[in-house]
Design a protein around this motif. Structure first.
Motif, PDB file in Angstrom:
ATOM      1  N   LEU A 108      -8.476   0.873  -6.350  1.00  0.00           N
ATOM      2  CA  LEU A 108      -7.409   1.753  -5.880  1.00  0.00           C
ATOM      3  C   LEU A 108      -7.972   3.012  -5.227  1.00  0.00           C
ATOM      4  O   LEU A 108      -7.418   3.520  -4.238  1.00  0.00           O
ATOM      5  CB  LEU A 108      -6.500   2.123  -7.054  1.00  0.00           C
ATOM      6  CG  LEU A 108      -5.340   3.073  -6.761  1.00  0.00           C
ATOM      7  CD1 LEU A 108      -4.370   2.458  -5.772  1.00  0.00           C
ATOM      8  CD2 LEU A 108      -4.623   3.448  -8.057  1.00  0.00           C
ATOM      9  N   LEU A 109      -9.081   3.518  -5.759  1.00  0.00           N
ATOM     10  CA  LEU A 109      -9.682   4.737  -5.205  1.00  0.00           C
ATOM     11  C   LEU A 109     -10.200   4.515  -3.793  1.00  0.00           C
ATOM     12  O   LEU A 109     -10.221   5.448  -2.981  1.00  0.00           O
ATOM     13  CB  LEU A 109     -10.817   5.219  -6.116  1.00  0.00           C
ATOM     14  CG  LEU A 109     -10.434   5.577  -7.556  1.00  0.00           C
ATOM     15  CD1 LEU A 109     -11.655   6.014  -8.345  1.00  0.00           C
ATOM     16  CD2 LEU A 109      -9.360   6.664  -7.569  1.00  0.00           C
ATOM     17  N   LYS A 164       4.792  -2.351   3.352  1.00  0.00           N
ATOM     18  CA  LYS A 164       4.400  -3.743   3.096  1.00  0.00           C
ATOM     19  C   LYS A 164       4.096  -3.968   1.616  1.00  0.00           C
ATOM     20  O   LYS A 164       4.463  -4.998   1.045  1.00  0.00           O
ATOM     21  CB  LYS A 164       3.175  -4.102   3.938  1.00  0.00           C
ATOM     22  CG  LYS A 164       3.436  -4.138   5.436  1.00  0.00           C
ATOM     23  CD  LYS A 164       2.163  -4.486   6.202  1.00  0.00           C
ATOM     24  CE  LYS A 164       2.407  -4.501   7.701  1.00  0.00           C
ATOM     25  NZ  LYS A 164       1.169  -4.816   8.465  1.00  0.00           N
ATOM     26  N   ASP A 165       3.427  -2.994   1.000  1.00  0.00           N
ATOM     27  CA  ASP A 165       3.080  -3.142  -0.420  1.00  0.00           C
ATOM     28  C   ASP A 165       4.326  -3.132  -1.296  1.00  0.00           C
ATOM     29  O   ASP A 165       4.424  -3.893  -2.262  1.00  0.00           O
ATOM     30  CB  ASP A 165       2.134  -2.020  -0.848  1.00  0.00           C
ATOM     31  CG  ASP A 165       0.715  -2.209  -0.320  1.00  0.00           C
ATOM     32  OD1 ASP A 165       0.363  -3.348   0.023  1.00  0.00           O
ATOM     33  OD2 ASP A 165      -0.029  -1.215  -0.238  1.00  0.00           O
ATOM     34  N   SER A 203     -10.180  -5.572  -7.591  1.00  0.00           N
ATOM     35  CA  SER A 203      -9.687  -6.321  -6.442  1.00  0.00           C
ATOM     36  C   SER A 203      -8.517  -5.578  -5.810  1.00  0.00           C
ATOM     37  O   SER A 203      -7.721  -4.939  -6.513  1.00  0.00           O
ATOM     38  CB  SER A 203      -9.251  -7.730  -6.856  1.00  0.00           C
ATOM     39  OG  SER A 203      -8.551  -8.387  -5.814  1.00  0.00           O
ATOM     40  N   ARG A 204      -8.393  -5.690  -4.500  1.00  0.00           N
ATOM     41  CA  ARG A 204      -7.295  -5.022  -3.809  1.00  0.00           C
ATOM     42  C   ARG A 204      -5.947  -5.680  -4.083  1.00  0.00           C
ATOM     43  O   ARG A 204      -4.909  -5.010  -4.076  1.00  0.00           O
ATOM     44  CB  ARG A 204      -7.541  -5.028  -2.292  1.00  0.00           C
ATOM     45  CG  ARG A 204      -8.655  -4.112  -1.823  1.00  0.00           C
ATOM     46  CD  ARG A 204      -8.887  -4.290  -0.323  1.00  0.00           C
ATOM     47  NE  ARG A 204      -9.902  -3.375   0.174  1.00  0.00           N
ATOM     48  CZ  ARG A 204      -9.648  -2.182   0.715  1.00  0.00           C
ATOM     49  NH1 ARG A 204      -8.398  -1.788   0.826  1.00  0.00           N
ATOM     50  NH2 ARG A 204     -10.623  -1.418   1.139  1.00  0.00           N
ATOM     51  N   VAL A 205      -5.948  -6.984  -4.287  1.00  0.00           N
ATOM     52  CA  VAL A 205      -4.682  -7.722  -4.266  1.00  0.00           C
ATOM     53  C   VAL A 205      -4.410  -8.519  -5.533  1.00  0.00           C
ATOM     54  O   VAL A 205      -3.437  -9.260  -5.600  1.00  0.00           O
ATOM     55  CB  VAL A 205      -4.639  -8.671  -3.048  1.00  0.00           C
ATOM     56  CG1 VAL A 205      -4.603  -7.882  -1.748  1.00  0.00           C
ATOM     57  CG2 VAL A 205      -5.843  -9.608  -3.055  1.00  0.00           C
ATOM     58  N   GLN A 206      -5.251  -8.394  -6.537  1.00  0.00           N
ATOM     59  CA  GLN A 206      -5.073  -9.177  -7.756  1.00  0.00           C
ATOM     60  C   GLN A 206      -3.765  -8.820  -8.466  1.00  0.00           C
ATOM     61  O   GLN A 206      -3.453  -7.651  -8.657  1.00  0.00           O
ATOM     62  CB  GLN A 206      -6.247  -8.932  -8.706  1.00  0.00           C
ATOM     63  CG  GLN A 206      -6.200  -9.708 -10.000  1.00  0.00           C
ATOM     64  CD  GLN A 206      -6.820 -11.071  -9.887  1.00  0.00           C
ATOM     65  OE1 GLN A 206      -6.244 -11.979  -9.315  1.00  0.00           O
ATOM     66  NE2 GLN A 206      -8.032 -11.211 -10.405  1.00  0.00           N
ATOM     67  N   ILE A 207      -3.013  -9.863  -8.843  1.00  0.00           N
ATOM     68  CA  ILE A 207      -1.797  -9.684  -9.645  1.00  0.00           C
ATOM     69  C   ILE A 207      -2.068 -10.261 -11.026  1.00  0.00           C
ATOM     70  O   ILE A 207      -2.463 -11.424 -11.158  1.00  0.00           O
ATOM     71  CB  ILE A 207      -0.588 -10.397  -9.007  1.00  0.00           C
ATOM     72  CG1 ILE A 207      -0.350  -9.870  -7.589  1.00  0.00           C
ATOM     73  CG2 ILE A 207       0.652 -10.208  -9.872  1.00  0.00           C
ATOM     74  CD1 ILE A 207       0.016  -8.409  -7.510  1.00  0.00           C
ATOM     75  N   THR A 210      -3.114  -3.643  -1.033  1.00  0.00           N
ATOM     76  CA  THR A 210      -3.700  -2.648  -1.924  1.00  0.00           C
ATOM     77  C   THR A 210      -3.132  -2.846  -3.331  1.00  0.00           C
ATOM     78  O   THR A 210      -2.115  -3.532  -3.518  1.00  0.00           O
ATOM     79  CB  THR A 210      -3.399  -1.204  -1.450  1.00  0.00           C
ATOM     80  OG1 THR A 210      -2.031  -0.891  -1.756  1.00  0.00           O
ATOM     81  CG2 THR A 210      -3.643  -1.043   0.049  1.00  0.00           C
ATOM     82  N   PRO A 211      -3.764  -2.232  -4.321  1.00  0.00           N
ATOM     83  CA  PRO A 211      -3.232  -2.347  -5.690  1.00  0.00           C
ATOM     84  C   PRO A 211      -1.828  -1.785  -5.875  1.00  0.00           C
ATOM     85  O   PRO A 211      -1.185  -2.052  -6.894  1.00  0.00           O
ATOM     86  CB  PRO A 211      -4.253  -1.555  -6.512  1.00  0.00           C
ATOM     87  CG  PRO A 211      -5.523  -1.623  -5.723  1.00  0.00           C
ATOM     88  CD  PRO A 211      -5.080  -1.577  -4.295  1.00  0.00           C
ATOM     89  N   ILE A 212      -1.342  -1.015  -4.900  1.00  0.00           N
ATOM     90  CA  ILE A 212       0.014  -0.475  -4.995  1.00  0.00           C
ATOM     91  C   ILE A 212       1.025  -1.606  -5.156  1.00  0.00           C
ATOM     92  O   ILE A 212       2.003  -1.492  -5.906  1.00  0.00           O
ATOM     93  CB  ILE A 212       0.349   0.371  -3.755  1.00  0.00           C
ATOM     94  CG1 ILE A 212      -0.626   1.554  -3.625  1.00  0.00           C
ATOM     95  CG2 ILE A 212       1.787   0.869  -3.800  1.00  0.00           C
ATOM     96  CD1 ILE A 212      -0.527   2.564  -4.734  1.00  0.00           C
TER      97      ILE A 212
END
Length: 562
Positions: free
Chosen positions: A9-10, A23-24, A70-74, A328-330
């Motif tokens: 996230l940083l 988009k997020d 990870s940027r996109v991990q759920i 992004t993690p958002i």
């Protein structure tokens, strides 16, 4: 040791744009809507309340996104955990499941702190495929009860007992439940296929599990179908925040839960890092495996405080996040907030959700998670590969995942050792250019020197091949040359074998010369004192220099010998 803590996230916040925020948020809403039915279905299939699954997705999902690598991990509950969680609940109870989950979080946190993320990639693909397909079968079998509406209090965790129990109750099929299960399954399969048609792409805005859940819930409520629902079995889903509490703990219980906790941690690490690696290829990024394990650990420590259980990275939800534009993690954090809002607002409606539909959703997940095409491809691979994959698969189905992975890893190591030993060779080198030199010849015409070349790795699985140098049929040379230019690795057992060879040759009055040492074998030979025993003068850079040294060592033959 320096602990590295740097969430992805940083890296995403500098330069973060309003367009990407939109988009997020859109992706987070989509994933939140998709995660609701999956979280409830996975929880019920695991033998716990649907609320536990939802709060796992909320709490663990938020932490995994906010602190992960990870940027996109759920993150959230996944189908792979179903047989493990079900077995723990059946054996130890729900309270001890919470303790086991927190222990697994501590193990995952330690793995991340000690930078063990890369080690997970050492698990062979045959083992991964074997236990993934095995877990899919176990999940499918566990859904037969709710899919058919069988009146069974609880299925035994042991495989053969489970088969016996299902078979004994098969005549008690509840036909309205079966009809709703089949209808839900057919609708879900048809809906998912239609969503892949370009002109029907708008269907993707409402994920299949949510669409079938809404339709089946409305039908059940309006027609008052005689099927079991979340309300009839669990009394619904509490509206509001759960109380934060620690489960009771004793040393005796703690000792029993270490093994299940290791199983949760191992599977969680494997699945989350596999999911992150698949995501990397889609967004052209690179995740931090150690940071991801730290986040997974913190998530599994925190989730049980809210009544949640084991969580990890979810491949299907992560892939949906990517397709929906999340980068992004958002997006993952929004998904958790959407789930929270749905619990606070829509919880009373969950009482009408039929368990048959949730069972159909899990059946589709089980079928999709298995890599069944790999069984068709088995004939293309070696017997070793087949043995590892099939052994892992059957042990997962019949016994448990921990034993399956242990067996798969042991077989993989044994087959690797055997293969490496087959690649290690010791070959006699012809010395034709010296066959006519009197100083190199015995009276009977045989050479007074013997040269051998080592290939590959001289390790504990191949050290027996040095015995060829001591074979009486190889003659009685006065000098033995060992060319190591093609030896890339030497372990301590191989070193011991060389020391034994040197001692045996010296007892025969034979001199050993080594040449062509590479860096790793040479370093070990020098550090161990082997070279001191051998003598620096008997270490040569190449075969030519070794032959010259042999010529210096061989005394001239007496006239009567010649």
């Amino acid at each position: 040791m320096k602990i590295s803590f740097h969430p992805k996230l940083l890296d995403c916040l500098p330069g973060y744009t309003q367009a990407q925020l939109g988009k997020d948020i859109a992706s987070g809403i989509t994933i939140g809507v998709l995660a609701l039915p999956l979280a409830m279905a996975f929880a019920i299939a695991s033998g716990v309340s649907p609320a536990a699954g939802i709060w796992t997705a909320i709490v663990a999902g938020f932490i995994i996104s906010a602190l992960g690598g990870s940027r996109v991990q759920i993150g959230g509950p996944t189908g792979a955990f179903i047989p493990i969680i079900y077995g723990i609940v059946a054996t130890y109870g729900f309270g001890n499941l919470l303790i086991a989950t927190m222990l697994s979080g501590i193990f995952l946190l330690a793995m991340g702190i000690f930078r063990m993320g890369q080690l997970i990639r050492f698990i062979p693909v045959s083992v991964v495929i074997g236990f993934t397909n095995g877990i899919a079968v176990v999940i499918f079998m566990a859904q037969i009860k709710d899919f058919l509406g069988l009146q069974i209090d609880s299925l035994p965790p042991e495989f053969f007992s489970k088969i016996k129990t299902l078979a004994a109750s098969f005549h008690l099929i509840h036909w309205p439940t079966l009809a709703l299960s089949l209808a839900s399954l057919a609708f879900l399969l048809f809906y998912n296929r239609m969503a892949q048609v370009p002109r029907l792409a708008y269907l993707r805005r409402a994920p299949g599990p949510l669409a079938v859940l809404v339709l089946a819930t409305a039908t059940t409520a309006l027609l008052d179908l005689p099927v079991e629902t979340i309300g009839s079995r669990f009394g619904g889903i509490p509206q509001g925040f759960p109380g934060i509490s620690l489960p009771p703990l004793s040393l005796e219980t703690l000792g029993k839960l270490i093994s299940p906790a290791i199983t949760i941690a191992l599977l969680g690490a494997i699945e989350s890092l596999l999911s992150a690696r698949v995501a990397d290829s889609s967004i052209e990024d690179r995740h931090d495996p150690n940071q991801e394990l730290i986040a997974q650990g913190l998530a599994n420590i925190a989730a049980p405080l809210f009544g949640g259980f084991a969580a990890t990275g979810a491949i299907a939800r992560t892939a949906t996040n990517i397709r929906s534009g999340g980068r992004t993690p958002i997006a993952g954090m929004v998904h958790s907030l959407v789930l929270l809002a749905m619990v606070l607002i829509l919880a009373p409606l969950a009482s009408y959700i039929p368990l048959a539909t949730l069972s159909a959703i899990v059946v589709v997940v089980a079928v999709n998670m298995g890599e069944w095409h790999e069984f068709k491809k088995l004939r293309r691979f070696s017997n070793n590969y087949r043995a590892i994959l099939l052994s892992t698969f059957f042990v997962t189905v019949i016994f448990d995942l921990t034993l399956a992975v242990e067996l798969g890893m042991v077989l993989s190591c044994l087959f690797f050792i055997y293969r490496m030993s087959e690649l290690t060779r010791i070959e006699r080198l012809p010395l034709k250019e010296h066959e006519r030199e009197p100083v190199f010849l015995h009276p009977d015409g045989s050479l007074r020197i013997a040269a051998w070349r080592l290939y590959g790795s001289l390790f504990f699985g191949a050290v027996n091949k040095l015995e060829a140098l001591l074979d009486p049929h190889a003659g009685h040379p006065e000098v033995v040359i060992l060319d190591m230019q093609s030896l890339i690795q030497l372990d301590t057992t191989g070193l011991e074998g060389l020391e034994n060879l040197l001692n045996q040759l010296q007892k025969r009055g034979c001199t050993l010369i080594v040449c062509g040492l590479n860096s790793q074998p040479g370093s070990l030979l020098y550090r161990s004192g082997f070279i001191d025993h051998l003598g620096d003068e008997n270490v040569c850079p190449d075969l030519t220099a070794a032959l010259a040294r042999a010529g210096e060592l061989l005394p001239p033959l007496q006239e009567d010998e010649a």
